[in-house]
Design a protein around this motif. Structure first.
Motif, PDB file in Angstrom:
ATOM      1  N   SER A 158       9.954  25.728   5.872  1.00 32.43           N
ATOM      2  CA  SER A 158       9.514  24.606   5.043  1.00 32.43           C
ATOM      3  C   SER A 158       8.763  23.575   5.872  1.00 32.43           C
ATOM      4  O   SER A 158       7.729  23.045   5.455  1.00 32.43           O
ATOM      5  CB  SER A 158      10.719  23.951   4.350  1.00 32.43           C
ATOM      6  N   LEU A 159       9.274  23.305   7.070  1.00 36.54           N
ATOM      7  CA  LEU A 159       8.608  22.362   7.969  1.00 36.54           C
ATOM      8  C   LEU A 159       7.259  22.904   8.439  1.00 36.54           C
ATOM      9  O   LEU A 159       6.305  22.143   8.626  1.00 36.54           O
ATOM     10  CB  LEU A 159       9.503  22.049   9.167  1.00 36.54           C
ATOM     11  N   LEU A 160       7.164  24.238   8.616  1.00 37.13           N
ATOM     12  CA  LEU A 160       5.888  24.850   8.990  1.00 37.13           C
ATOM     13  C   LEU A 160       4.843  24.639   7.903  1.00 37.13           C
ATOM     14  O   LEU A 160       3.669  24.376   8.188  1.00 37.13           O
ATOM     15  CB  LEU A 160       6.067  26.350   9.235  1.00 37.13           C
ATOM     16  N   ILE A 161       5.260  24.756   6.648  1.00 34.59           N
ATOM     17  CA  ILE A 161       4.346  24.516   5.523  1.00 34.59           C
ATOM     18  C   ILE A 161       3.791  23.099   5.589  1.00 34.59           C
ATOM     19  O   ILE A 161       2.587  22.875   5.446  1.00 34.59           O
ATOM     20  CB  ILE A 161       5.069  24.752   4.172  1.00 34.59           C
ATOM     21  N   ILE A 162       4.677  22.142   5.829  1.00 36.03           N
ATOM     22  CA  ILE A 162       4.253  20.741   5.909  1.00 36.03           C
ATOM     23  C   ILE A 162       3.376  20.516   7.139  1.00 36.03           C
ATOM     24  O   ILE A 162       2.367  19.807   7.075  1.00 36.03           O
ATOM     25  CB  ILE A 162       5.492  19.812   5.965  1.00 36.03           C
ATOM     26  N   TYR A 163       3.743  21.141   8.243  1.00 33.87           N
ATOM     27  CA  TYR A 163       2.982  20.955   9.485  1.00 33.87           C
ATOM     28  C   TYR A 163       1.539  21.426   9.331  1.00 33.87           C
ATOM     29  O   TYR A 163       0.597  20.701   9.671  1.00 33.87           O
ATOM     30  CB  TYR A 163       3.666  21.708  10.626  1.00 33.87           C
ATOM     31  N   PHE A 164       1.354  22.639   8.830  1.00 35.49           N
ATOM     32  CA  PHE A 164       0.002  23.201   8.747  1.00 35.49           C
ATOM     33  C   PHE A 164      -0.836  22.588   7.627  1.00 35.49           C
ATOM     34  O   PHE A 164      -2.051  22.482   7.751  1.00 35.49           O
ATOM     35  CB  PHE A 164       0.065  24.721   8.567  1.00 35.49           C
ATOM     36  N   ASN A 165      -0.184  22.184   6.543  1.00 35.49           N
ATOM     37  CA  ASN A 165      -0.936  21.721   5.379  1.00 35.49           C
ATOM     38  C   ASN A 165      -1.033  20.210   5.241  1.00 35.49           C
ATOM     39  O   ASN A 165      -1.876  19.714   4.492  1.00 35.49           O
ATOM     40  CB  ASN A 165      -0.332  22.304   4.097  1.00 35.49           C
ATOM     41  N   ILE A 166      -0.170  19.473   5.925  1.00 37.53           N
ATOM     42  CA  ILE A 166      -0.215  18.005   5.829  1.00 37.53           C
ATOM     43  C   ILE A 166      -0.350  17.382   7.215  1.00 37.53           C
ATOM     44  O   ILE A 166      -1.322  16.693   7.505  1.00 37.53           O
ATOM     45  CB  ILE A 166       1.027  17.452   5.108  1.00 37.53           C
ATOM     46  N   GLN A 167       0.628  17.636   8.096  1.00 31.08           N
ATOM     47  CA  GLN A 167       0.633  16.973   9.397  1.00 31.08           C
ATOM     48  C   GLN A 167      -0.550  17.403  10.264  1.00 31.08           C
ATOM     49  O   GLN A 167      -1.193  16.580  10.905  1.00 31.08           O
ATOM     50  CB  GLN A 167       1.947  17.276  10.125  1.00 31.08           C
ATOM     51  N   HIS A 168      -0.838  18.706  10.293  1.00 28.32           N
ATOM     52  CA  HIS A 168      -1.906  19.211  11.162  1.00 28.32           C
ATOM     53  C   HIS A 168      -3.278  18.729  10.697  1.00 28.32           C
ATOM     54  O   HIS A 168      -4.228  18.695  11.472  1.00 28.32           O
ATOM     55  CB  HIS A 168      -1.866  20.740  11.197  1.00 28.32           C
ATOM     56  N   ARG A 169      -3.364  18.349   9.430  1.00 21.99           N
ATOM     57  CA  ARG A 169      -4.625  17.841   8.920  1.00 21.99           C
ATOM     58  C   ARG A 169      -4.974  16.485   9.500  1.00 21.99           C
ATOM     59  O   ARG A 169      -6.060  15.960   9.273  1.00 21.99           O
ATOM     60  CB  ARG A 169      -4.575  17.749   7.386  1.00 21.99           C
ATOM     61  N   GLY A 170      -4.015  15.920  10.251  1.00 25.83           N
ATOM     62  CA  GLY A 170      -4.298  14.665  10.931  1.00 25.83           C
ATOM     63  C   GLY A 170      -5.488  14.780  11.866  1.00 25.83           C
ATOM     64  O   GLY A 170      -6.121  13.777  12.206  1.00 25.83           O
TER      65      GLY A 170
END
Length: 379
Positions: free
Chosen positions: A208-220
């Motif tokens: 679940s955290l990977l989903i957030i990382y690649f799709n939200i956080q990594h978009r930083g």
């Protein structure tokens, strides 16, 4: 022991989390709230994996010290488990409203439930409500184990439906990722609950955290860390794509916006207040535009809006909404400054075959003329 056969999944999850944590923590954007919350979620997942492994390591081993360790780590696990879904609730709230004061209120409410859960967990050492450890040092689920599990599930279900209900307030690029967080976490937890001894809960949380990382956080990497809108690099690629895909019947509009008197706001009230003014400017733009309209920070106090509009009247209506929302902000805000924009806007003419720089020079001239008109009215 069944758990030892699935322990490798927890260790692999822990290693993946270390890499994510190292990447996120080393970024300068970690000072901002959404990054802080994400770091806390990673840390919570890592701590839970360690505590869970230690609880199983001591399970069944003879000796008083092993019995105390087994009971102690299981107690710690029951106290800490609700922290992870609670952090997710806070993270989801922040992405919906971007309001730190609201987050503090939500956090206070969640802390009450975490405290109640902790008290019941401690009482379970003597009552066996959530769990027990028998004389042979074997862990057992308690009679009210389902209450603890139900509480954690409820936090996940609440956040899922809260995101769903407030979807109009969430940027489209983030909406589906926030919903998808629910799936791996729920599947992993359900497997662990139904099949005693397996440890897929933490793997589900990691996914679940990977989903957030690649799709939200990594978009930083493609966003301005202060305001949350796209940065210049992403804007250039986006507009070049729009120009390439334009045709006689398909075009787009652009608005170049300058935040008037930004330097005087910085000089008079300080850079922290200046940052606030930039965030307020973005809030006004988001309130005025559609969720799929592209907003980027072009420079220090300049923003660009790209819209799939090739109708002059619709473009002017969008500009009018921005103007009206500026007036509303200035009337209702208690901030020590007023927000004012100079805007240049136009529809891209496919037949002109203008390149990116030429098109921007064109709307930059329009913005400059708008600024001159404003200045002449003020003098």
């Amino acid at each position: 022991m069944v758990t030892l056969k699935t322990m490798d999944s927890s260790l692999i999850s822990f290693i993946i989390l270390i890499f994510i944590y190292a990447n996120v923590y080393n970024r300068s954007e970690k000072i901002f709230m959404h990054n802080k919350l994400f770091i806390y979620m990673i840390q919570a997942n890592m701590v839970l994996i360690i505590v869970d492994i230690l609880a199983w390591v001591f399970n069944g081993l003879p000796g008083t010290l092993n019995l105390i360790s087994n009971a102690g780590f299981n107690l710690l696990l029951y106290i800490l488990v609700p922290v992870a879904p609670s952090l997710w609730v806070i993270y989801a709230h922040f992405h919906i409203f971007r309001d730190e004061k609201r987050i503090k209120k939500v956090t206070r409410v969640l802390m009450v439930f975490i405290a109640v859960n902790a008290v019941i967990a401690v009482m379970s050492l003597s009552t066996g409500w959530f769990f027990s450890v028998d004389a042979q040092n074997i862990y057992h689920r308690g009679e009210y184990f389902w209450v603890h599990v139900g509480y954690c599930y409820l936090l996940l279900v609440y956040s899922f439906f809260y995101v769903l209900i407030n979807r109009r307030l969430i940027e489209k690029r983030y909406y589906y990722s926030l919903l998808l967080y629910f799936i791996p976490q729920t599947i992993g937890s359900s497997i662990q609950m139904l099949f005693y001894g397996v440890t897929y809960n933490w793997t589900g949380m990691m996914l679940s955290l990977l989903i957030i990382y690649f799709n939200i956080q990594h978009r930083g990497l493609n966003t301005d860390y202060l305001t949350g809108v796209y940065n210049r690099r992403q804007m250039d690629g986006y507009i070049n794509g729009k120009i390439r895909n334009s045709s006689d019947g398909k075009s787009f509009s652009a608005i170049l916006i300058d935040l008037n008197d930004f330097k005087s706001i910085n000089d008079k009230f300080g850079h922290e207040t200046g940052d606030e003014a930039l965030k307020d400017a973005v809030s006004i733009l988001r309130k005025s535009l559609r969720l799929n309209d592209f907003i980027a920070r072009f420079g220090g106090d300049e923003f660009v809006v790209i819209m799939d509009i090739n109708n002059r009247e619709m473009l002017e209506q969008a500009v009018k909404r921005i103007t009206n929302n500026i007036e509303e902000f200035n009337k209702s805000s208690l901030k020590p400054y007023k927000i004012s924009f100079s805007m240049g806007f136009d529809i891209y003419d496919y037949n002109s075959q203008l390149k990116l720089d030429d098109f921007f020079n064109h709307i930059d001239i329009l913005m400059y003329n708008n600024k001159k008109s404003r200045d002449s009215l003020l003098t």
